[in-house]
Design a protein around this motif. Sequence first.
Motif, PDB file in Angstrom:
ATOM      1  N   ARG A   1      75.402  29.092  46.651  1.00 26.24           N
ATOM      2  CA  ARG A   1      75.958  29.662  45.280  1.00 26.24           C
ATOM      3  C   ARG A   1      77.444  29.776  45.403  1.00 26.24           C
ATOM      4  O   ARG A   1      78.220  30.034  44.471  1.00 26.24           O
ATOM      5  CB  ARG A   1      75.412  31.018  45.140  1.00 26.24           C
ATOM      6  CG  ARG A   1      73.979  31.026  44.910  1.00 26.24           C
ATOM      7  CD  ARG A   1      73.528  30.757  43.333  1.00 26.24           C
ATOM      8  NE  ARG A   1      72.125  30.524  43.318  1.00 26.24           N
ATOM      9  CZ  ARG A   1      71.633  29.409  43.537  1.00 26.24           C
ATOM     10  NH1 ARG A   1      72.048  28.205  43.758  1.00 26.24           N
ATOM     11  NH2 ARG A   1      70.138  29.062  43.458  1.00 26.24           N
TER      12      ARG A   1
ATOM     13  N   ASP B   1      81.224  27.956  45.689  1.00 23.47           N
ATOM     14  CA  ASP B   1      81.862  26.893  45.296  1.00 23.47           C
ATOM     15  C   ASP B   1      82.622  25.959  46.567  1.00 23.47           C
ATOM     16  O   ASP B   1      82.914  26.776  47.526  1.00 23.47           O
ATOM     17  CB  ASP B   1      82.847  27.203  44.198  1.00 23.47           C
ATOM     18  CG  ASP B   1      83.499  25.883  43.627  1.00 23.47           C
ATOM     19  OD1 ASP B   1      82.832  24.857  43.315  1.00 23.47           O
ATOM     20  OD2 ASP B   1      84.502  26.272  43.150  1.00 23.47           O
TER      21      ASP B   1
ATOM     22  N   PHE C   1      80.810  23.666  41.295  1.00 21.95           N
ATOM     23  CA  PHE C   1      80.245  24.292  39.785  1.00 21.95           C
ATOM     24  C   PHE C   1      81.408  24.364  38.952  1.00 21.95           C
ATOM     25  O   PHE C   1      82.012  24.824  38.285  1.00 21.95           O
ATOM     26  CB  PHE C   1      80.209  25.746  40.156  1.00 21.95           C
ATOM     27  CG  PHE C   1      79.079  26.218  41.379  1.00 21.95           C
ATOM     28  CD1 PHE C   1      77.619  26.315  40.830  1.00 21.95           C
ATOM     29  CD2 PHE C   1      79.390  26.508  42.794  1.00 21.95           C
ATOM     30  CE1 PHE C   1      76.766  26.470  41.920  1.00 21.95           C
ATOM     31  CE2 PHE C   1      78.396  26.672  43.501  1.00 21.95           C
ATOM     32  CZ  PHE C   1      77.240  26.397  43.288  1.00 21.95           C
TER      33      PHE C   1
ATOM     34  N   GLY D   1      81.808  24.140  35.645  1.00 22.27           N
ATOM     35  CA  GLY D   1      81.388  24.638  34.329  1.00 22.27           C
ATOM     36  C   GLY D   1      82.497  24.351  33.214  1.00 22.27           C
ATOM     37  O   GLY D   1      82.071  24.535  31.970  1.00 22.27           O
TER      38      GLY D   1
ATOM     39  N   GLN E   1      80.489  14.123  32.629  1.00 27.45           N
ATOM     40  CA  GLN E   1      79.868  14.270  33.992  1.00 27.45           C
ATOM     41  C   GLN E   1      80.382  13.097  34.905  1.00 27.45           C
ATOM     42  O   GLN E   1      80.448  13.110  36.225  1.00 27.45           O
ATOM     43  CB  GLN E   1      78.297  14.539  34.214  1.00 27.45           C
ATOM     44  CG  GLN E   1      77.721  13.369  33.550  1.00 27.45           C
ATOM     45  CD  GLN E   1      76.027  14.116  33.579  1.00 27.45           C
ATOM     46  OE1 GLN E   1      75.420  14.174  34.906  1.00 27.45           O
ATOM     47  NE2 GLN E   1      75.578  14.479  32.576  1.00 27.45           N
TER      48      GLN E   1
ATOM     49  N   ASN F   1      73.616  16.195  39.424  1.00 28.54           N
ATOM     50  CA  ASN F   1      74.252  17.316  38.615  1.00 28.54           C
ATOM     51  C   ASN F   1      72.957  17.998  37.986  1.00 28.54           C
ATOM     52  O   ASN F   1      72.086  17.604  37.626  1.00 28.54           O
ATOM     53  CB  ASN F   1      74.953  16.407  37.472  1.00 28.54           C
ATOM     54  CG  ASN F   1      76.027  15.903  38.044  1.00 28.54           C
ATOM     55  OD1 ASN F   1      76.715  16.450  39.112  1.00 28.54           O
ATOM     56  ND2 ASN F   1      76.615  14.802  37.398  1.00 28.54           N
ATOM     57  N   THR F   2      73.557  19.460  37.657  1.00 23.64           N
ATOM     58  CA  THR F   2      72.571  20.382  36.975  1.00 23.64           C
ATOM     59  C   THR F   2      73.409  20.669  35.715  1.00 23.64           C
ATOM     60  O   THR F   2      74.532  20.937  35.812  1.00 23.64           O
ATOM     61  CB  THR F   2      72.333  21.449  37.649  1.00 23.64           C
ATOM     62  OG1 THR F   2      71.943  21.111  39.229  1.00 23.64           O
ATOM     63  CG2 THR F   2      71.292  22.306  37.393  1.00 23.64           C
TER      64      THR F   2
ATOM     65  N   SER G   1      73.653  23.081  32.275  1.00 21.26           N
ATOM     66  CA  SER G   1      73.406  24.219  31.559  1.00 21.26           C
ATOM     67  C   SER G   1      72.949  24.258  30.254  1.00 21.26           C
ATOM     68  O   SER G   1      72.985  23.238  29.735  1.00 21.26           O
ATOM     69  CB  SER G   1      74.560  25.273  31.522  1.00 21.26           C
ATOM     70  OG  SER G   1      75.509  24.940  30.736  1.00 21.26           O
TER      71      SER G   1
ATOM     72  N   SER H   1      74.163  25.237  27.632  1.00 21.05           N
ATOM     73  CA  SER H   1      75.160  25.053  26.758  1.00 21.05           C
ATOM     74  C   SER H   1      75.565  23.652  26.713  1.00 21.05           C
ATOM     75  O   SER H   1      76.750  23.406  26.193  1.00 21.05           O
ATOM     76  CB  SER H   1      75.964  26.488  26.765  1.00 21.05           C
ATOM     77  OG  SER H   1      76.449  26.201  28.089  1.00 21.05           O
TER      78      SER H   1
ATOM     79  N   SER I   1      76.594  22.555  35.379  1.00 15.74           N
ATOM     80  CA  SER I   1      76.709  23.920  35.987  1.00 15.74           C
ATOM     81  C   SER I   1      76.765  23.494  37.413  1.00 15.74           C
ATOM     82  O   SER I   1      77.594  24.398  38.063  1.00 15.74           O
ATOM     83  CB  SER I   1      75.534  24.750  35.610  1.00 15.74           C
ATOM     84  OG  SER I   1      74.154  23.992  35.949  1.00 15.74           O
ATOM     85  N   ARG I   2      76.219  22.406  37.868  1.00 12.96           N
ATOM     86  CA  ARG I   2      76.537  22.252  39.228  1.00 12.96           C
ATOM     87  C   ARG I   2      76.354  20.894  39.697  1.00 12.96           C
ATOM     88  O   ARG I   2      75.767  20.080  39.054  1.00 12.96           O
ATOM     89  CB  ARG I   2      75.164  23.035  40.225  1.00 12.96           C
ATOM     90  CG  ARG I   2      75.211  22.972  41.735  1.00 12.96           C
ATOM     91  CD  ARG I   2      74.116  23.396  42.441  1.00 12.96           C
ATOM     92  NE  ARG I   2      73.119  22.475  42.291  1.00 12.96           N
ATOM     93  CZ  ARG I   2      71.741  22.670  42.562  1.00 12.96           C
ATOM     94  NH1 ARG I   2      71.478  23.681  42.920  1.00 12.96           N
ATOM     95  NH2 ARG I   2      70.944  21.739  42.327  1.00 12.96           N
TER      96      ARG I   2
END
Length: 239
Positions: A20, A22, A57, A59, A66, A110-111, A113, A115, A119-120
């Motif tokens: 978790r 960064d 992260f 965001g 990306q 990549n993950t 979010s 929105s 996110s990651r």
Amino acid sequence: MIIRYIEEVESTNDCLKECREDRVLVCAFRQKKGRGQRGNSWESEDGKNLTFSFVLFPGHLAAEEQFRISKIVSIALVRLLAHYGITAQIKWPNDIYVGDKKIAGILIENTLSSSGMLSRSIVGIGLNVNQEHFVSDAPNPVSMRQLAATEFPREAVLEQFCEIFETLYQDTFGTATPQIDRLYWESLYRKECAALYCDSQGTFTGTIVGIGVCGELIVRKSGGEQCAYLFKEVSFVIG
Ligand code: BTN
């Protein structure tokens, strides 16, 4: 970047999935199941090369942006190699080549979010540093040692990479997008020259004429038709 060296791991990408924090980087002496793109495995002799991953992260980047992570990681590797006197290029989307041989591979997971932001991002890099013989069926590997005929200090190379990468990553927070795009384009392998490619319709001669906003490879076929390819939709015919 917080660098952690570990002896053995299945895959450095996988061991960051629960992280978790960064900008944590894990570098392995040995990967038991090093993963490459397209479900391939990644060959690396124990302790000879750099096999590492780090987590971001980001965001501040939208899903459509990306590919920017891919761009800055690729540019950072080209700059790193230039620091050691090796001229490398980026084979779209993010293989690092010297001439027609691959010196580094990048696996980014990549993950997103809900929105629609990134996110990651887990960025995995395999850089061939001191390996002298490659035994797998990887088509065209090469190492820094093979090119420069000297050994390189792996930890110093990694620290240098982190320094170069951090500067480029900071650029993604500001207005430097055109600059990142330009650097990526400048280092792009086979740009603006006729060469052989293969898509779902077969082998053809084409010329890379651009990179789309989401990272698509834009190729003008010899007949004049212009195609925008996503990852895996086109391959380079080499050698
Ligand atoms: C490619 O196929 O070109 C991508 C290779 C990526 C290999 C690296 S080694 C460190 C990290 N951990 C993995 O399992 N894969 C990446």
